[in-house]
Each structure stands twice: as structure tokens, then as C-alpha cells.
Design a protein around this motif. Structure first.
Motif, mmCIF file in Angstrom:
data_model
loop_
_atom_site.group_PDB
_atom_site.id
_atom_site.type_symbol
_atom_site.label_atom_id
_atom_site.label_comp_id
_atom_site.label_asym_id
_atom_site.label_seq_id
_atom_site.Cartn_x
_atom_site.Cartn_y
_atom_site.Cartn_z
ATOM 1 N N LEU A 214 4.085 0.789 -6.871
ATOM 2 C CA LEU A 214 5.246 -0.039 -7.160
ATOM 3 C C LEU A 214 6.208 0.730 -8.063
ATOM 4 C CD1 LEU A 214 3.374 -3.353 -8.031
ATOM 5 C CD2 LEU A 214 4.234 -2.647 -5.800
ATOM 6 N N GLY A 215 7.488 0.615 -7.778
ATOM 7 C CA GLY A 215 8.506 1.216 -8.641
ATOM 8 C C GLY A 215 9.542 0.176 -9.003
ATOM 9 N N GLY A 235 13.956 -0.219 -6.963
ATOM 10 C CA GLY A 235 12.576 -0.644 -6.858
ATOM 11 C C GLY A 235 12.018 -0.577 -5.446
ATOM 12 N N TYR A 236 10.748 -0.195 -5.324
ATOM 13 C CA TYR A 236 10.113 -0.067 -4.020
ATOM 14 C C TYR A 236 8.638 -0.431 -4.123
ATOM 15 C CZ TYR A 236 8.024 4.225 -5.812
ATOM 16 O OH TYR A 236 7.298 5.126 -6.571
ATOM 17 N N ALA A 237 8.039 -0.735 -2.985
ATOM 18 C CA ALA A 237 6.599 -0.955 -2.870
ATOM 19 C C ALA A 237 6.126 -0.134 -1.681
ATOM 20 C CB ALA A 237 6.280 -2.434 -2.670
ATOM 21 N N MET A 238 5.260 0.848 -1.949
ATOM 22 C CA MET A 238 4.837 1.804 -0.918
ATOM 23 C C MET A 238 3.350 1.638 -0.622
ATOM 24 S SD MET A 238 5.248 5.964 -0.904
ATOM 25 C CE MET A 238 3.957 6.297 -2.124
ATOM 26 N N PRO A 239 2.996 1.113 0.551
ATOM 27 C CA PRO A 239 1.582 0.996 0.922
ATOM 28 C C PRO A 239 1.007 2.352 1.302
ATOM 29 C CG PRO A 239 2.979 0.143 2.678
ATOM 30 C CD PRO A 239 3.889 0.497 1.547
ATOM 31 N N ILE A 240 -0.256 2.591 0.901
ATOM 32 C CA ILE A 240 -0.884 3.901 1.098
ATOM 33 C C ILE A 240 -2.273 3.708 1.709
ATOM 34 C CG2 ILE A 240 -1.573 6.049 -0.020
ATOM 35 C CD1 ILE A 240 0.246 5.103 -2.409
ATOM 36 N N HIS A 298 6.640 1.601 6.357
ATOM 37 C CA HIS A 298 6.099 0.359 5.801
ATOM 38 C C HIS A 298 6.523 0.121 4.354
ATOM 39 C CE1 HIS A 298 3.695 -0.209 9.355
ATOM 40 N NE2 HIS A 298 3.036 0.930 9.173
ATOM 41 N N THR A 299 7.263 1.069 3.770
ATOM 42 C CA THR A 299 7.721 0.913 2.385
ATOM 43 C C THR A 299 8.883 -0.076 2.340
ATOM 44 O OG1 THR A 299 7.047 3.172 1.839
ATOM 45 C CG2 THR A 299 8.645 2.136 0.374
ATOM 46 N N VAL A 300 8.899 -0.941 1.322
ATOM 47 C CA VAL A 300 9.943 -1.958 1.215
ATOM 48 C C VAL A 300 10.709 -1.782 -0.091
ATOM 49 C CG1 VAL A 300 8.599 -3.598 2.576
ATOM 50 C CG2 VAL A 300 8.408 -3.628 0.094
ATOM 51 N N PHE A 301 11.923 -2.315 -0.116
ATOM 52 C CA PHE A 301 12.752 -2.289 -1.315
ATOM 53 C C PHE A 301 12.369 -3.487 -2.181
ATOM 54 C CE2 PHE A 301 15.172 0.191 1.760
ATOM 55 C CZ PHE A 301 15.543 1.298 1.000
#
Length: 409
Positions: A214-215, A235-240, A298-301
Motif C-alpha cells: 500500500l502507498g 496512493g496505490y494498492a499493488m497485489p503480489i 491488478h494495481t489500483v489507485f
């Protein structure tokens, strides 16, 4: 809150002391499960999850601190050895699930409460025998971390704006300081505290664990995923997924701490500190892609999702990152959701353990008869099946993120 009674060395809330006594009585009666009422079990589960985060918090950090007190010898060293053994035993307990019946009180809670007291007693003995100032400081810090739990009513609210002196973990092959915040049975919410000159997350991968990085603004850097990097300024949310290289390269020197959610049905929330393979990478050698494209599809703002929720309060919870984005080979997938409330209580889902992070606004959290005030940067865990609500306060919109681990079929 009651003062310590009998052999207890830690201060304790009335609720905590009552559970300690109830568990002791149950054991005296041959581990009688019928002494524990449903509210007792619910409260015991809350305390257990509060202790659990210290597997890479105070349990680990205190062992490291004790090892750094070489001046303790003779009879005092025996107390240090006993404390170290109990701390190791406490950390090992985090591999076991916290049940939803009387065993949560008679087994898991009883174990935590008993062994924490044993650590404090052993350290007190060692301090008395040695007079060592460094050892006394280790004891003082451990007691403070434990009393943050024992003097509470069961709801452990943890902030992400500082690093506990004796409550964090440094990943050996990465050099990153991890602050544990919320620990369920199989997933956790943590903070990578990056206070170095570049505030980078060195590239690495997890064999059997999945993550969401999360950023939150302000930030400016390159987030790295697989064989590409993407510039992020909001801001972002990056699934890994498991086995995927990832990291973060800061571009302007602004300190940027990285909250992250880790989980695995093969491991547990605690697995983050052992399921790590460093993969040194020069980010400048990787091609640049846009968020939402290629490796980052798949990353979202995240800031945009939060703002959308804020402007539609009291609407149903919305999934921001689906579990399918990370689930691979039976690891399970982390689902990230966002909810907002202003005029009515926010109801927390009950189907599985939830890690909750308050983003904006303030409210009153109620779980299993206990309640606590929550606000921005507060984190708390809600065990599966326990009814939980957050009542907005102050007239502003309350916005929360929540994470759970799902098995994707």
C-alpha cells in the motif's frame, strides 16, 4: 483497572484479570470447558490476537535485546535463560490457530498469560541479582509492551506512526524494519519502516506468501513488480502473488513508509519473516510500465478508491483488490475492501478474521462487549464470527480499509 494481585507482576484490566482467574480455575478442574461463557471466549480471542503480533514484535525483539547484554553472568544469567526459553515458547505459539471455543481461553489465552508472567518474573529475578542497568531497561520495555495489552479491555488498537524500541523485526537479508500491527491466523497487516537515506524496499520475493503493498500520498517512486517498474505519485494498492519479485525505489528522498498485508494458507501471518528470498536488482534496468497495464494490471489507485468511498458514505463495502489477484497454488488470496460511514454504524464482516485500518475520520469500535475509540492510522483485528461495528463520531465521514484471506475456488 486493578493493581496486580497474588503472583501477578503485570498490571491488568478487570476483564484481563477475570479471564486469567477463570482459565486457572478451569485448569484446576481438569481443563473444564463449561466454565467459559460465549462472551468469555470472545474476549479471550481478542487478547490472544493482541499477543500474537509480538511473534515478530516484543517476543523476538526482547530475545535479541537479552542476547546483547553480555555483562549478565552467574545466577542472573539463569534468569535470562529462563526468560529466553519462555519468549521462544511464546513465539512458537503463534503457529497455532486461535480457536473459537473454550480452548481459546483454556489453552491459547492461558498459555500467553502464563508465559508472559514467567518472562517478567525471570527478568525481575535477573535484574535483582545483577543490578545491570541495560538488563533493567530490557525488562522495562518488555513490561510496557505487554501492559499495553493486559491493561486494555481486549481491543488492541495499534498505530503505525512509530517504531517500538523493543517491538519490531529487522529482516536479516533485506535490512528492512517491520512493525507488526495486526495478526490473524493466516494473514497480517504490517508496516515497513523505511527511515534510511533512500527509503527503498530492496527487491525480494516470497515462496509461499502473498502480499498487497500500500502507498499513501505524498510519495514519488518506482514500485517494482515482476520484470517491470511503474512510477507512482499517488496512493496505490499493488497485489503480489507468491514467487513474484517486488520492491520500491524512492525517487526524491521523501521518507516513505510502506504498509503491507501478508498472508498464506500454507504459512501464517508470522511467516513474513522467514518466507523471504532477497533478489538484488538495479531498478533502472527494468522497463517502465503504467499502473493498470502489463505487470501492474491488478494495481489500483488507492487514494481514488478512498475518495470515492468518502463521497458515497453508508454505501455497501466495495472490494478494491479481489482475492483472485494474488491466489496461486492454494496460497489463498488477500482481499482488500473499503467502507465508509457517516450517518449509521459501519458493520464489519464476520465470515473470517479481518485486519482493519482506519484511513479517515473517527469512530467508536465495539467488539464482544468491549469498545475503543479509533481514528486515522489506527489498526485493529476482528476475529471471525464476532459481531463488530464502528459508530462514526464528530460528524465527519469514517473511511476504513479491511483485509481478509480467502481461498479462491
Amino acid at each position: 483497572m486493578t493493581p496486580p494481585t497474588g503472583p501477578a507482576l503485570l498490571r491488568g484490566h478487570d476483564s484481563y484479570r477475570r479471564l486469567v482467574a477463570l482459565a486457572a480455575e478451569g485448569h484446576a478442574r481438569g481443563r473444564d470447558p463449561f466454565l467459559a461463557s460465549e462472551p468469555d471466549v470472545a474476549l479471550a480471542r481478542l487478547y490472544c490476537h493482541a499477543f500474537r503480533r509480538h511473534v515478530i514484535g516484543a517476543f523476538h525483539a526482547t530475545r535479541r535485546a537479552l542476547a546483547a547484554c553480555p555483562g549478565v553472568t552467574g545466577p542472573a544469567a539463569e534468569g535470562v535463560a529462563r526468560a529466553d526459553e519462555s519468549l521462544a515458547d511464546l513465539a512458537n505459539r503463534s503457529m497455532d490457530p486461535v480457536g473459537d471455543d473454550a480452548r481459546a481461553l483454556l489453552s491459547t489465552f492461558h498459555h500467553y498469560a502464563t508465559h508472559v508472567e514467567r518472562v517478567v518474573a525471570a527478568l525481575a529475578t535477573a535484574c535483582d541479582r545483577s543490578g545491570d542497568g541495560a538488563l533493567a531497561l530490557v525488562q522495562e520495555r518488555f513490561v510496557a509492551e505487554m501492559e499495553a495489552i493486559t491493561t486494555g479491555n481486549g481491543i488492541a488498537v495499534v498505530r503505525d506512526d512509530h517504531v517500538p524500541v523493543q517491538g519490531s523485526f529487522v529482516v536479516p537479508n533485506l535490512g528492512i524494519t517491520i512493525v507488526p500491527l495486526v495478526y490473524g491466523d493466516h494473514h497480517s497487516w504490517n508496516l515497513a519502516w523505511l527511515d534510511g537515506p533512500r527509503s527503498d524496499v530492496p527487491c525480494h520475493r516470497h515462496r509461499d506468501g502473498v502480499e498487497i503493498h500500500l502507498g499513501f500520498a505524498p510519495l514519488h517512486g518506482h514500485t517494482i513488480l515482476g520484470n517491470a517498474r511503474a512510477e507512482v505519485t499517488e496512493g496505490y494498492a499493488m497485489p503480489i502473488p507468491a514467487g513474484t519479485r517486488h520492491g520500491y525505489a524512492n525517487l526524491d528522498g521523501r521518507v516513505h513508509h510502506v504498509p503491507f498485508i501478508f498472508g498464506s494458507l500454507a504459512l501464517g501471518g508470522w511467516g513474513v519473516f522467514l518466507d523471504v528470498d532477497a533478489e538484488p536488482t538495479d531498478p533502472t534496468t527494468l522497463p517502465v510500465e503504467d499502473l493498470g497495464e502489463g505487470e501492474f494490471r491488478h494495481t489500483v489507485f488507492l487514494d481514488r478508491e478512498i475518495e470515492a468511498a468518502k463521497h458515497a458514505p453508508d454505501a455497501p463495502r466495495r472490494t478494491v483488490v479481489p482475492a483472485s489477484s494474488t491466489d496461486r497454488r492454494g496460497t489463498g488470496g488477500i482481499e482488500l475492501g473499503v467502507s465508509a460511514a457517516q450517518h449509521r454504524p459501519l458493520v464489519v464482516g464476520r465470515e473470517s478474521f479481518r485486519a482493519i485500518s482506519v484511513v479517515q475520520g473517527r469512530g467508536r469500535l465495539r467488539i464482544a462487549g468491549a469498545e475503543a475509540a479509533v481514528g486515522p492510522r489506527d489498526h485493529v483485528g476482528v476475529p471471525a464470527g464476532l459481531p463488530a461495528t464502528i459508530e462514526p463520531e464528530g460528524g465527519e465521514v469514517l473511511v476504513v480499509l479491511d483485509a481478509l484471506l480467502r481461498r479462491v475456488t
